[in-house]
Structure formats: structure tokens, C-alpha cells
Scaffold this active site. Structure first.
Site, PDB file in Angstrom:
ATOM      1  N   LYS A  48      -7.394  -1.429  -0.802  1.00  0.00           N
ATOM      2  CA  LYS A  48      -8.385  -2.363  -0.249  1.00  0.00           C
ATOM      3  C   LYS A  48      -8.689  -3.399  -1.323  1.00  0.00           C
ATOM      4  O   LYS A  48      -9.303  -3.093  -2.342  1.00  0.00           O
ATOM      5  CB  LYS A  48      -9.653  -1.627   0.169  1.00  0.00           C
ATOM      6  CG  LYS A  48     -10.684  -2.537   0.814  1.00  0.00           C
ATOM      7  CD  LYS A  48     -11.939  -1.776   1.186  1.00  0.00           C
ATOM      8  CE  LYS A  48     -12.937  -2.708   1.866  1.00  0.00           C
ATOM      9  NZ  LYS A  48     -13.299  -3.874   1.007  1.00  0.00           N
ATOM     10  N   TRP A  49      -8.252  -4.625  -1.091  1.00  0.00           N
ATOM     11  CA  TRP A  49      -8.394  -5.686  -2.084  1.00  0.00           C
ATOM     12  C   TRP A  49      -9.794  -6.292  -2.044  1.00  0.00           C
ATOM     13  O   TRP A  49     -10.384  -6.438  -0.974  1.00  0.00           O
ATOM     14  CB  TRP A  49      -7.346  -6.767  -1.834  1.00  0.00           C
ATOM     15  CG  TRP A  49      -5.958  -6.257  -1.986  1.00  0.00           C
ATOM     16  CD1 TRP A  49      -5.168  -5.687  -1.026  1.00  0.00           C
ATOM     17  CD2 TRP A  49      -5.197  -6.216  -3.192  1.00  0.00           C
ATOM     18  NE1 TRP A  49      -3.954  -5.312  -1.548  1.00  0.00           N
ATOM     19  CE2 TRP A  49      -3.955  -5.631  -2.887  1.00  0.00           C
ATOM     20  CE3 TRP A  49      -5.437  -6.634  -4.501  1.00  0.00           C
ATOM     21  CZ2 TRP A  49      -2.950  -5.439  -3.836  1.00  0.00           C
ATOM     22  CZ3 TRP A  49      -4.440  -6.453  -5.455  1.00  0.00           C
ATOM     23  CH2 TRP A  49      -3.220  -5.862  -5.110  1.00  0.00           C
TER      24      TRP A  49
END
Length: 355
Positions: A48-49
Site C-alpha cells: 500500500k503506497w
């Protein structure tokens, strides 16, 4: 992502052409969970950026980048628009994230600085700290096929084929993934450069605007000095604790707050804190006045002698501050306040962003 847009010129609404999919297509979103799904063979897991979510559209020489809200982002990231324009592919629509790395670490602050009204400022930042585009889904393939109804496993294969030609070192990346839950759990424990894991069903269609994915955030803890407190609004009981960490120069900087105090504990805690009142509280960066949270408490704050230490849980750090409120876990009488340093909240190296 919680960012604000500078004013941009109004543009005519183009719902279908020339990009094949509507420019106001909403990204598929994720619902929060405490744990990753464990059904074998059903899920793909991805980092999850912590960046600006976007959809990118290309048709011939025209390129559009749209944020999660639907607002155009292209003028703020001209280097990404130029990169997409130069790709051999004439058309595609993809889902991804804009990130910026500074000194080996991903910087959300650097992204926010791009949302500036002055084109000269944007161009300068684009040259000094160019953004990267991380892609993780394919909505329209280069042959013009709408893939939103296809299973995610098929869309991922199309994305990987696209990436064989389109990927650029440190500029345009295809996100890593695993389909092994145990490996994804290891990412949660310490995979650098990201803030959690997203799970996607391999057989799922792209559900625009729907929370059809699952996200599990990596939560970190820190021991902080209680450098001050605020009273509850219209009350003489403590509403929130103001948290501090010692910087490299030895000064105590305000880094955030916690308000997760049980009502039954407020009277005794208020008396304890009032007995420690003494200026300055924070010897470096001090709390400001009312904030977006201050509707429930006074903007005034009471300084304390730096004697109390609490352990708090947090998710994001921006500019050496907790981006959101933290959760009070426990008091730490065993900890010396001087042990509460900024090193605890330093972001990890952006390992994933360089692959």
C-alpha cells in the site's frame, strides 16, 4: 489521501472521448481490516503506497492524470505527463500512485508541495525531485479493450505485459506482489517504503468507486514525552495530551497529540497533569492554536515539565509530525524522557520504490 488542490483553470467536461473510459471514472477503493484474508489461491497482495492515488489516461498525444477526487493532476506533475507521452503505447488507462523519493525515503510532504499555483515553482520541483508513477491495475489495454469487467488476474497479466515495454527505472514501475499470505504478513511487519498491504481478489472485476479491496495498515508505536495538554471544550478536565520528541539538537519538538483517554481516568489524570504545569513545555517546535480537531477542545494549551512518557500508536508521519491523532497505549514510567527521540518516527528507506 487528504491533500488539497491549488486552484486550476476550469475545463470542459469530457466524459467518454478521446480516452475510451470516462475521465470521471472513480478508482476502485479498499475497506480497512485488522488482518489479511487467508483463503488460499483467492487473493493477490500488494504494497500500500503512501502517495497520490490516480488514474492515467492516454490516447494518441493526449495524456490525462486524474486524482482520486476526479480533479486533474497533470499540471502538477509535468515530468510524469512527459514520460507517458513518450511511451510507445498510443492508448491505455491504468490505475496507480504518484510517489516522490527524497534521500532514499518516500516523502508525502514533497508531493503536497507540488500542489502549487505557480507553474515556475512546479517546474523547479519536477526537475529537483521528479515523481515516480507506480502502476497496479490496467483498466483499458493498449489495444483499446475495456478491461474493467475482466478478472483481476487477467488485468494483472495485461499490466505486466505493458510493463515489459513501458517500465522505466526509478520513473515508471509495476508494483510488486505476492499471492502467499505469509509473505504479505512479513511485509506488514517491516516492508520498507510503504504503509501497509492491499488484498485484491483474483477473480474480481474492477468496481469503480466501490470498496472492493481490503487494506491492512502497518501501525507503528513510539514513546513520547507529554510536553503539555489541552482541556476539553467547556470543561476543566483534560481533553488531549500533547506529544513531544527530542530532536538532534536536544530540543523537545511537538509532534502531535492523543485524545484516547478513558472518561473514568480524566479526573485523576487532570490533577496529575496540573501538578506538573510549568513553562515552556516544548523547547523547540511548539503547538499552534486551534486545528481541525479543536472544535471539541480549546486551542489553548498548558505546558508541562517533561517528566511523563507515554507509548502511542500511529500510522503516518509527515514533516516530523504525526499526520493524524494517535492512540494512547500505555504509560511508560520505566522510560527516561530523554530516550524519546525523533529516530523513532524516521521513515524507513524506500526499498520498494527502487525495484
Amino acid at each position: 489521501m487528504g491533500y488539497r488542490f491549488a486552484a486550476t483553470p476550469k475545463e470542459p467536461e469530457r466524459r467518454m472521448k478521446p480516452f475510451g473510459l470516462a475521465l470521471d471514472t472513480a478508482p476502485m477503493e479498499a475497506k480497512s481490516a485488522d488482518a489479511l484474508p487467508t483463503e488460499p489461491g483467492k487473493w493477490q497482495f500488494e504494497p500500500k503506497w503512501d502517495g497520490f492515488r490516480c488514474l492515467v489516461f492516454k490516447e494518441g498525444g493526449a495524456v490525462e492524470i486524474r486524482g482520486k477526487s476526479g480533479k486533474p493532476l497533470g499540471r502538477f506533475f509535468p515530468e510524469v505527463v512527459a514520460l507517458l507521452s513518450e511511451l510507445a503505447y498510443e492508448r491505455f488507462v491504468a490505475d496507480g500512485e504518484l510517489v516522490v523519493e527524497i534521500d532514499g525515503r518516500l516523502s508525502f510532504d514533497a508531493l503536497q508541495m507540488r500542489l502549487h499555483p505557480a507553474e515556475s515553482r512546479i517546474r523547479k520541483l519536477a526537475a529537483e525531485t521528479p515523481a515516480r508513477l507506480v502502476l497496479f491495475d490496467m483498466l483499458m489495454s493498449p489495444d483499446g479493450a475495456d478491461m474493467t469487467g475482466a478478472p483481476f488476474a487477467e488485468r494483472r497479466r495485461a499490466l505486466e505485459a505493458f510493463g515489459k515495454t513501458a517500465a522505466r527505472p526509478e520513473r515508471l514501475l509495476i508494483t510488486p506482489f505476492t499471492r502467499v499470505t505469509a509473505e504479505a504478513e512479513q511485509w506488514l511487519a517491516g516492508y520498507s517504503g510503504t504503509d501497509g498491504v492491499v488484498a485484491k481478489r483474483l477473480d474480481g472485476a474492477y468496481q469503480s468507486g466501490e470498496r472492493a479491496m481490503i487494506k491492512v495498515k502497518r501501525l507503528r508505536t513510539a514513546d513520547c514525552v507529554v510536553g503539555g495538554f489541552r482541556y476539553e471544550s467547556h470543561s476543566r478536565e483534560v481533553g488531549s495530551l500533547l506529544l513531544g520528541l527530542y530532536a538532534a539538537d536536544g530540543r523537545l519538538d511537538h509532534v502531535g497529540f492523543t485524545s484516547t483517554i478513558a472518561n473514568s481516568e480524566r479526573p485523576a489524570l487532570t490533577r496529575r497533569l496540573e501538578a506538573l504545569r510549568a513553562p515552556p513545555g516544548f523547547t523547540g517546535r511548539a503547538p499552534g492554536g486551534p486545528s481541525r480537531w479543536s472544535t471539541e477542545r480549546s486551542g489553548q494549551w498548558e505546558p508541562l515539565r517533561p517528566e511523563l512518557v507515554v507509548e502511542v500508536r500511529f500510522d503516518h508521519v509527515t514533516g516530523d509530525r504525526f499526520r493524524h491523532g494517535t492512540r494512547l497505549l500505555r504509560w511508560r514510567p520505566d522510560k527516561s524522557p530523554r530516550q524519546c527521540t525523533m529516530e523513532q518516527i524516521a521513515p524507513p528507506p524506500a526499498d520498494l520504490a527502487t525495484e
